[in-house]
Design a protein around this motif. Structure first.
Motif, PDB file in Angstrom:
ATOM      1  N   VAL A 289       0.744 -26.968 -41.067  1.00  0.00           N
ATOM      2  CA  VAL A 289       0.788 -26.307 -39.758  1.00  0.00           C
ATOM      3  C   VAL A 289       0.451 -24.822 -39.910  1.00  0.00           C
ATOM      4  CG1 VAL A 289       2.255 -25.710 -37.794  1.00  0.00           C
ATOM      5  CG2 VAL A 289       2.457 -27.956 -38.849  1.00  0.00           C
ATOM      6  N   GLN A 290       0.963 -24.208 -40.983  1.00  0.00           N
ATOM      7  CA  GLN A 290       0.647 -22.798 -41.217  1.00  0.00           C
ATOM      8  C   GLN A 290      -0.839 -22.611 -41.479  1.00  0.00           C
ATOM      9  OE1 GLN A 290       2.673 -20.073 -40.903  1.00  0.00           O
ATOM     10  NE2 GLN A 290       0.698 -19.042 -41.111  1.00  0.00           N
ATOM     11  N   GLU A 291      -1.435 -23.567 -42.189  1.00  0.00           N
ATOM     12  CA  GLU A 291      -2.877 -23.509 -42.428  1.00  0.00           C
ATOM     13  C   GLU A 291      -3.646 -23.589 -41.109  1.00  0.00           C
ATOM     14  OE1 GLU A 291      -6.404 -26.183 -44.551  1.00  0.00           O
ATOM     15  OE2 GLU A 291      -4.295 -26.638 -44.939  1.00  0.00           O
ATOM     16  N   MET A 292      -3.172 -24.462 -40.216  1.00  0.00           N
ATOM     17  CA  MET A 292      -3.820 -24.577 -38.915  1.00  0.00           C
ATOM     18  C   MET A 292      -3.662 -23.291 -38.105  1.00  0.00           C
ATOM     19  SD  MET A 292      -2.619 -28.424 -37.881  1.00  0.00           S
ATOM     20  CE  MET A 292      -3.068 -29.850 -38.872  1.00  0.00           C
ATOM     21  N   GLN A 293      -2.480 -22.677 -38.202  1.00  0.00           N
ATOM     22  CA  GLN A 293      -2.259 -21.408 -37.509  1.00  0.00           C
ATOM     23  C   GLN A 293      -3.196 -20.335 -38.056  1.00  0.00           C
ATOM     24  OE1 GLN A 293      -0.682 -20.749 -34.899  1.00  0.00           O
ATOM     25  NE2 GLN A 293       1.456 -21.376 -34.829  1.00  0.00           N
ATOM     26  N   THR A 294      -3.288 -20.276 -39.373  1.00  0.00           N
ATOM     27  CA  THR A 294      -4.160 -19.275 -40.004  1.00  0.00           C
ATOM     28  C   THR A 294      -5.611 -19.504 -39.629  1.00  0.00           C
ATOM     29  OG1 THR A 294      -2.620 -19.105 -41.865  1.00  0.00           O
ATOM     30  CG2 THR A 294      -4.861 -18.285 -42.211  1.00  0.00           C
ATOM     31  N   LEU A 409     -11.602 -37.865 -32.731  1.00  0.00           N
ATOM     32  CA  LEU A 409     -11.958 -36.456 -32.611  1.00  0.00           C
ATOM     33  C   LEU A 409     -12.544 -36.170 -31.235  1.00  0.00           C
ATOM     34  CD1 LEU A 409     -13.587 -35.761 -36.093  1.00  0.00           C
ATOM     35  CD2 LEU A 409     -11.227 -35.437 -35.383  1.00  0.00           C
ATOM     36  N   PRO A 410     -12.229 -34.998 -30.667  1.00  0.00           N
ATOM     37  CA  PRO A 410     -12.801 -34.625 -29.356  1.00  0.00           C
ATOM     38  C   PRO A 410     -14.315 -34.502 -29.446  1.00  0.00           C
ATOM     39  CG  PRO A 410     -10.953 -33.201 -29.956  1.00  0.00           C
ATOM     40  CD  PRO A 410     -11.293 -33.993 -31.173  1.00  0.00           C
ATOM     41  N   THR A 411     -14.995 -34.903 -28.400  1.00  0.00           N
ATOM     42  CA  THR A 411     -16.458 -34.831 -28.367  1.00  0.00           C
ATOM     43  C   THR A 411     -16.977 -33.760 -27.413  1.00  0.00           C
ATOM     44  OG1 THR A 411     -16.490 -36.564 -26.681  1.00  0.00           O
ATOM     45  CG2 THR A 411     -16.691 -37.264 -28.985  1.00  0.00           C
ATOM     46  N   GLU A 412     -16.132 -33.328 -26.479  1.00  0.00           N
ATOM     47  CA  GLU A 412     -16.555 -32.336 -25.500  1.00  0.00           C
ATOM     48  C   GLU A 412     -15.452 -31.300 -25.299  1.00  0.00           C
ATOM     49  OE1 GLU A 412     -17.592 -34.208 -21.879  1.00  0.00           O
ATOM     50  OE2 GLU A 412     -19.330 -35.286 -22.688  1.00  0.00           O
ATOM     51  N   ALA A 413     -15.885 -30.074 -25.064  1.00  0.00           N
ATOM     52  CA  ALA A 413     -14.923 -29.009 -24.769  1.00  0.00           C
ATOM     53  C   ALA A 413     -14.677 -28.966 -23.266  1.00  0.00           C
ATOM     54  CB  ALA A 413     -15.439 -27.667 -25.270  1.00  0.00           C
ATOM     55  N   ASP A 414     -13.695 -28.232 -22.892  1.00  0.00           N
ATOM     56  CA  ASP A 414     -13.374 -28.057 -21.474  1.00  0.00           C
ATOM     57  C   ASP A 414     -14.530 -27.315 -20.804  1.00  0.00           C
ATOM     58  OD1 ASP A 414     -12.353 -27.546 -19.004  1.00  0.00           O
ATOM     59  OD2 ASP A 414     -10.474 -26.651 -19.709  1.00  0.00           O
ATOM     60  N   PRO A 415     -15.195 -27.910 -19.793  1.00  0.00           N
ATOM     61  CA  PRO A 415     -16.341 -27.241 -19.139  1.00  0.00           C
ATOM     62  C   PRO A 415     -15.943 -25.946 -18.429  1.00  0.00           C
ATOM     63  CG  PRO A 415     -15.674 -29.195 -17.907  1.00  0.00           C
ATOM     64  CD  PRO A 415     -14.917 -29.227 -19.197  1.00  0.00           C
ATOM     65  N   GLU A 416     -14.668 -25.775 -18.161  1.00  0.00           N
ATOM     66  CA  GLU A 416     -14.213 -24.568 -17.493  1.00  0.00           C
ATOM     67  C   GLU A 416     -14.271 -23.355 -18.414  1.00  0.00           C
ATOM     68  OE1 GLU A 416     -12.834 -23.970 -14.128  1.00  0.00           O
ATOM     69  OE2 GLU A 416     -14.273 -25.624 -14.051  1.00  0.00           O
ATOM     70  N   VAL A 417     -14.329 -23.605 -19.746  1.00  0.00           N
ATOM     71  CA  VAL A 417     -14.314 -22.498 -20.708  1.00  0.00           C
ATOM     72  C   VAL A 417     -15.456 -21.538 -20.447  1.00  0.00           C
ATOM     73  CG1 VAL A 417     -14.594 -21.900 -23.150  1.00  0.00           C
ATOM     74  CG2 VAL A 417     -13.096 -23.799 -22.491  1.00  0.00           C
ATOM     75  N   PHE A 535      -7.960 -19.645 -27.341  1.00  0.00           N
ATOM     76  CA  PHE A 535      -7.412 -20.285 -28.545  1.00  0.00           C
ATOM     77  C   PHE A 535      -5.890 -20.329 -28.524  1.00  0.00           C
ATOM     78  CE2 PHE A 535     -11.706 -19.367 -29.945  1.00  0.00           C
ATOM     79  CZ  PHE A 535     -12.025 -20.527 -30.665  1.00  0.00           C
ATOM     80  N   ALA A 536      -5.288 -19.570 -27.614  1.00  0.00           N
ATOM     81  CA  ALA A 536      -3.824 -19.657 -27.466  1.00  0.00           C
ATOM     82  C   ALA A 536      -3.411 -21.000 -26.875  1.00  0.00           C
ATOM     83  CB  ALA A 536      -3.310 -18.519 -26.595  1.00  0.00           C
ATOM     84  N   ARG A 537      -4.355 -21.714 -26.285  1.00  0.00           N
ATOM     85  CA  ARG A 537      -4.028 -23.040 -25.765  1.00  0.00           C
ATOM     86  C   ARG A 537      -3.503 -23.952 -26.869  1.00  0.00           C
ATOM     87  NH1 ARG A 537      -9.207 -24.666 -21.930  1.00  0.00           N
ATOM     88  NH2 ARG A 537      -9.226 -22.804 -20.566  1.00  0.00           N
ATOM     89  N   PHE A 538      -4.021 -23.751 -28.093  1.00  0.00           N
ATOM     90  CA  PHE A 538      -3.605 -24.607 -29.204  1.00  0.00           C
ATOM     91  C   PHE A 538      -2.177 -24.306 -29.651  1.00  0.00           C
ATOM     92  CE2 PHE A 538      -8.287 -24.339 -29.661  1.00  0.00           C
ATOM     93  CZ  PHE A 538      -8.573 -25.683 -29.496  1.00  0.00           C
ATOM     94  N   LEU A 539      -1.671 -23.129 -29.264  1.00  0.00           N
ATOM     95  CA  LEU A 539      -0.296 -22.794 -29.642  1.00  0.00           C
ATOM     96  C   LEU A 539       0.712 -23.721 -28.978  1.00  0.00           C
ATOM     97  CD1 LEU A 539      -0.396 -18.879 -29.545  1.00  0.00           C
ATOM     98  CD2 LEU A 539      -0.579 -20.383 -31.528  1.00  0.00           C
ATOM     99  N   GLU A 540       0.326 -24.317 -27.853  1.00  0.00           N
ATOM    100  CA  GLU A 540       1.215 -25.268 -27.196  1.00  0.00           C
ATOM    101  C   GLU A 540       1.480 -26.472 -28.096  1.00  0.00           C
ATOM    102  OE1 GLU A 540      -0.535 -26.289 -23.492  1.00  0.00           O
ATOM    103  OE2 GLU A 540      -0.489 -24.232 -22.695  1.00  0.00           O
ATOM    104  N   ILE A 541       0.563 -26.737 -29.019  1.00  0.00           N
ATOM    105  CA  ILE A 541       0.743 -27.815 -29.997  1.00  0.00           C
ATOM    106  C   ILE A 541       1.309 -27.262 -31.296  1.00  0.00           C
ATOM    107  CG2 ILE A 541      -0.456 -29.562 -31.376  1.00  0.00           C
ATOM    108  CD1 ILE A 541      -2.515 -29.748 -29.125  1.00  0.00           C
ATOM    109  N   LEU A 542       0.752 -26.132 -31.747  1.00  0.00           N
ATOM    110  CA  LEU A 542       1.085 -25.616 -33.079  1.00  0.00           C
ATOM    111  C   LEU A 542       2.473 -25.000 -33.151  1.00  0.00           C
ATOM    112  CD1 LEU A 542      -2.343 -24.011 -34.082  1.00  0.00           C
ATOM    113  CD2 LEU A 542      -1.338 -26.136 -34.918  1.00  0.00           C
TER     114      LEU A 542
END
Length: 581
Positions: A289-294, A409-417, A535-542
């Motif tokens: 998890v720390q590796e993913m955070q880094t 694995l995800p194939t598409e990103a959020d189009p709103e980005v 990229f803070a969106r991933f913090l909801e998981i991490l």
């Protein structure tokens, strides 16, 4: 208390086994391991068995009461003296017949938790019970105490009973000569010497012999008067010391303690290995998890670096747009504008004659938007690709921990980005450019120039009058001088007007030059906010995963430390027990 050393070791082992049982329960160990610990704990409570043998009226009951400091074998408890009495602990006085010759007597005396006493009737009255005692109790006894009376230590029945004791069990035999206070010290010395000689002749070995006065010992422990003197006179200190050493150095009991410790250590090693494996797994999970955070933080930095060329190009485009707008401002600040009549309804927009649609701010924004629009849309695509790349990395690394094992694995990103990013950049540029208020920058200079330009017509009329007067009075020469003076006066007014326009131009150029760096800073901050927010969106998981992993790791390390402490305590206790052998 008799056997304090042994019972201290046993109590320590019991406490450690209780702690081990608690650890096993906390860690959810299998039922078999918990049952083993419970059995080991229960086996520690197995009492010592003392068999007391002697003829009638040698004072066995008094001796036992004195030995344990409690009147547990009083006549009120014993229903008869013709039976073998097996004393053990119980909540209340209770006599339970076991066989026609054996009664179990329960007494609420604390020492009976650790010592079971077999009190036999007089050897001279139980010939038929000799075999039951020797076959049933002597083999399981830790100590056989032969009680002789100092008045008649040669009773044949006691010696005959001793003859029936197997040689293998004689190592646990001790002789007690009771009522020694009825004999003189000299007589006791003779008796002891002769008894020792007789024992060597009949059995080829020596038995410990202790002359005692149970009456004095019991008085010392129950009356509280001259206790130490009575105890010294009773001879019980030596006997108790011997029994305590016998209990403390009982090889079978000590080996049992050591055996229990080794079983416990084996259980500890097994569970420690399992917990150690869990701890290593928890550490790996926390490290992952720390590796993913880094990696998330590194990805933010990499994405921001990719945006730097766009910032550089936008700054250059802005400077070029500023030059174009500065050129447009030349028309607004032309000399003829000073001599045109301003719209009285829009003095605030004097530079543009009140036409806000053609304001310099809007022209600058439109020009810059045309130059940079495609570039920032391209940056939005890059941002979307980086987001998708990290999202795929996160799912790949977290498969089986953060995500299901069969996670795709995800194939598409959020189009709103991309849309939101472009909208934020466009809004930032708009807010910045319109916030420059370029029209307001040149308006004071243009107003001042117009105010000065109004003096030119008023100066021209006196000049014409002066020229006409000079011609009339001085002739052509005077008129020429008047023309020159009037021209200088009108020219000075014109130059003052032009100076006001030039000042407005310089103010505009300075504002544009200063704003280039400010725009870059504002765009840089907006891009940083957008990228970090994305990229803070991933913090909801991490973040929750990191908290869980850290908590699990701490729990495993705590349990490992707890187990290691227990292992060390068992090792120390085993060495302590071995040193007493």
């Amino acid at each position: 208390m008799i056997g304090d050393t042994y019972f201290h070791l046993r109590a320590k082992l019991d406490a450690q086994l209780q702690a081990l049982g608690g650890v096993l329960r906390d860690l959810g160990a299998d039922a078999e391991s918990q049952a083993i610990v419970e059995n080991l704990t229960a086996s520690l409570k197995e009492p010592f068995v003392f068999v007391v043998v002697g003829e009638v009226n040698v004072g066995k009951s008094t001796f036992l009461n004195a030995l344990f400091g409690q009147d547990f074998s009083s006549t009120g408890v014993m229903p008869t003296t013709a039976k073998i009495l097996f004393f053990k602990h119980g909540p209340q006085h209770l006599v339970a017949p076991i066989t026609p010759t054996l009664d179990e007597v329960q007494v609420p005396a604390e020492f009976l938790r650790d010592f079971h006493i077999v009190d036999t009737p007089g050897t001279n009255s139980i010939e038929n019970e000799h075999q039951e005692i020797t076959e049933r109790f002597v083999p399981i006894s830790d100590l056989v105490i032969f009680v002789f009376s100092a008045m008649n230590p040669w009773g044949a029945s006691a010696w005959q009973f001793l003859d029936k004791v197997h040689k293998h069990w004689m190592r646990n035999v001790v002789f007690v000569i009771q009522q020694c206070d009825l004999r003189s010290p000299e007589e006791m010395t003779v008796i002891i010497d002769y008894m020792s000689q007789l024992v060597r002749q009949r059995y080829g070995r020596d038995f410990p012999i202790f002359p005692v006065s149970a009456k004095k010992a019991y008085l010392a422990r129950s009356s509280g008067i001259d206790r130490e003197a009575l105890m010294q006179q009773s001879g019980f200190h030596e006997l108790e010391g011997y029994i305590s050493r016998l209990v403390a150095q009982n090889a079978a009991r000590l080996n049992k303690l050591v055996h229990s410790i080794r079983i416990a250590r084996q259980l500890l090693n097994n569970i420690n290995e399992r917990i150690g494996s869990h701890a290593r797994g928890a550490q790996r999970a926390a490290a992952l998890v720390q590796e993913m955070q880094t990696e998330r933080e590194l990805q933010v930095d990499r994405t921001l670096k990719k945006v730097l060329p766009a910032l550089d190009a936008t700054e250059r485009d802005y400077q070029e747009s500023c030059l174009r707008v500065a050129g447009l401002a030349e028309d607004a600040l032309a000399t003829k504008q000073a001599f045109e009549k301003a719209d009285p309804e829009d003095n605030d927009d004097a530079a543009n004659g009140g036409n806000k649609a053609q304001s310099l701010d809007h022209r600058l924004f439109q020009d810059l938007q045309q130059r940079t629009g495609d570039r920032w849309r391209q940056v939005g695509i890059i941002l979307e690709e980086d987001y998708l790349q990290y999202d795929r990395f996160l799912h790949a690394q977290g498969r089986g921990s953060l995500f299901p094992p069969d996670d795709k694995l995800p194939t598409e990103a959020d189009p709103e980005v991309r849309r939101l990013f472009s909208a934020h950049v466009d809004s930032t540029i708009r807010r910045f450019v319109l916030g420059l208020k370029l029209d307001e920058v040149i308006a004071p200079g243009l107003v001042a120039a117009r105010r000065r330009a109004r003096w030119v017509p008023w100066l021209a009329l006196p000049a014409i009058i002066a020229i006409a007067a000079a011609w009339y009075f001085e002739g052509p020469l005077g008129a020429a001088i008047a023309i020159a003076g009037g021209s200088l006066l009108v020219g000075a007014a014109f130059l003052i007007t032009q100076a006001a326009l030039n000042s407005a131009r310089r103010t505009l150029v300075d504002r544009l030059e200063e704003s280039a760096h400010a725009l870059r800073q504002m765009l840089t901050e907006q891009v940083r906010i957008d990228v970090e927010a994305l990229f803070a969106r991933f913090l909801e998981i991490l973040n929750p995963a990191q908290e869980v992993a850290a908590e699990h790791e701490q729990q495993m390390l705590s349990q490992t430390g707890r187990l290691n402490i227990l292992i060390q305590e068992f090792e120390l206790l085993e060495r302590e027990i071995m040193s007493t052998k």
